[in-house]
Design a protein around this motif. Structure first.
Motif, PDB file in Angstrom:
ATOM      1  N   GLY A   1      -0.486   0.083   8.788  1.00 33.62           N
ATOM      2  CA  GLY A   1      -1.715  -0.385   8.353  1.00 33.62           C
ATOM      3  C   GLY A   1      -2.550   0.961   8.065  1.00 33.62           C
ATOM      4  O   GLY A   1      -3.470   0.806   7.082  1.00 33.62           O
ATOM      5  N   LEU A   2      -2.177   1.944   8.769  1.00 27.48           N
ATOM      6  CA  LEU A   2      -3.022   3.170   8.358  1.00 27.48           C
ATOM      7  C   LEU A   2      -2.576   3.872   6.914  1.00 27.48           C
ATOM      8  O   LEU A   2      -3.403   4.493   6.133  1.00 27.48           O
ATOM      9  N   ALA A   3      -1.478   3.336   6.224  1.00 28.33           N
ATOM     10  CA  ALA A   3      -1.198   3.830   4.867  1.00 28.33           C
ATOM     11  C   ALA A   3      -1.782   2.682   3.876  1.00 28.33           C
ATOM     12  O   ALA A   3      -2.047   2.945   2.875  1.00 28.33           O
ATOM     13  N   THR A   4      -1.285   1.350   4.140  1.00 28.15           N
ATOM     14  CA  THR A   4      -1.486   0.273   3.149  1.00 28.15           C
ATOM     15  C   THR A   4      -2.739  -0.146   3.148  1.00 28.15           C
ATOM     16  O   THR A   4      -3.097  -0.492   2.021  1.00 28.15           O
ATOM     17  N   GLY A   5      -3.623  -0.109   4.156  1.00 28.99           N
ATOM     18  CA  GLY A   5      -5.014  -0.444   4.156  1.00 28.99           C
ATOM     19  C   GLY A   5      -5.859   0.551   3.128  1.00 28.99           C
ATOM     20  O   GLY A   5      -6.335  -0.144   2.127  1.00 28.99           O
TER      21      GLY A   5
END
Length: 155
Positions: free
Chosen positions: A75-79
């Motif tokens: 989620g740190l990358a996809t968000g």
């Protein structure tokens, strides 16, 4: 108890104690902060020197660490990526890349990349797919960089 019921002397005494505590904290920073700053500066110079001498291994370390973080917390990358493309909790953001793509495509077919992106942006089931793909990429980064570092070490 409110400030209005406290006497000026009590307020001054409390303020004085707070100020003294701040000064004591400042002394601690002066005593321990300077050596810590010097050590971190020395470490930074050592890392920069090693990186200049071993650029491939340094790149492997950065890529591998990034891959591990994405693998552990996708989620740190996809968000941020979903948000920057225009897939938001409230739907497709007007004027975004997602809105432009939607206008070219027209009707969105269920299960398509656009539908998955919209679902992921809204926090739906598409987020599982997007995070899974990110984790696969993170694993490839981690193991690929480790493999490259191993090959480099063998040469």
């Amino acid at each position: 108890m409110s400030f209005r019921t406290l006497s000026p002397e009590v307020l001054m005494a409390g303020g004085t104690r707070i100020m003294q505590a701040g000064l004591e904290g400042g002394k601690i920073v002066i005593v321990y902060g300077k050596p810590a700053l010097e050590k971190s500066a020395n470490l930074t110079v050592q890392v920069a020197s090693w990186s200049a001498q071993n650029p491939i291994l340094a790149a492997c370390a950065v890529v591998g660490t990034t891959g591990t973080i994405i693998l552990a917390a996708p989620g740190l990358a996809t968000g941020p990526v979903l948000s920057s493309l225009g897939f938001t909790m409230n739907g497709t953001q007007a004027g975004s890349a997602a809105a432009t793509a939607h206008s070219w495509i027209g009707n969105i077919v269920a299960g398509s990349a656009m539908a998955i992106g919209q679902s992921a942006g809204a926090g739906g089931n598409g987020l599982v797919i997007v995070n899974g793909v990110a984790q696969l990429g993170g694993a490839a980064m981690t193991f690929g960089s480790a493999g490259l570092a191993w090959v480099k070490a063998q040469l």
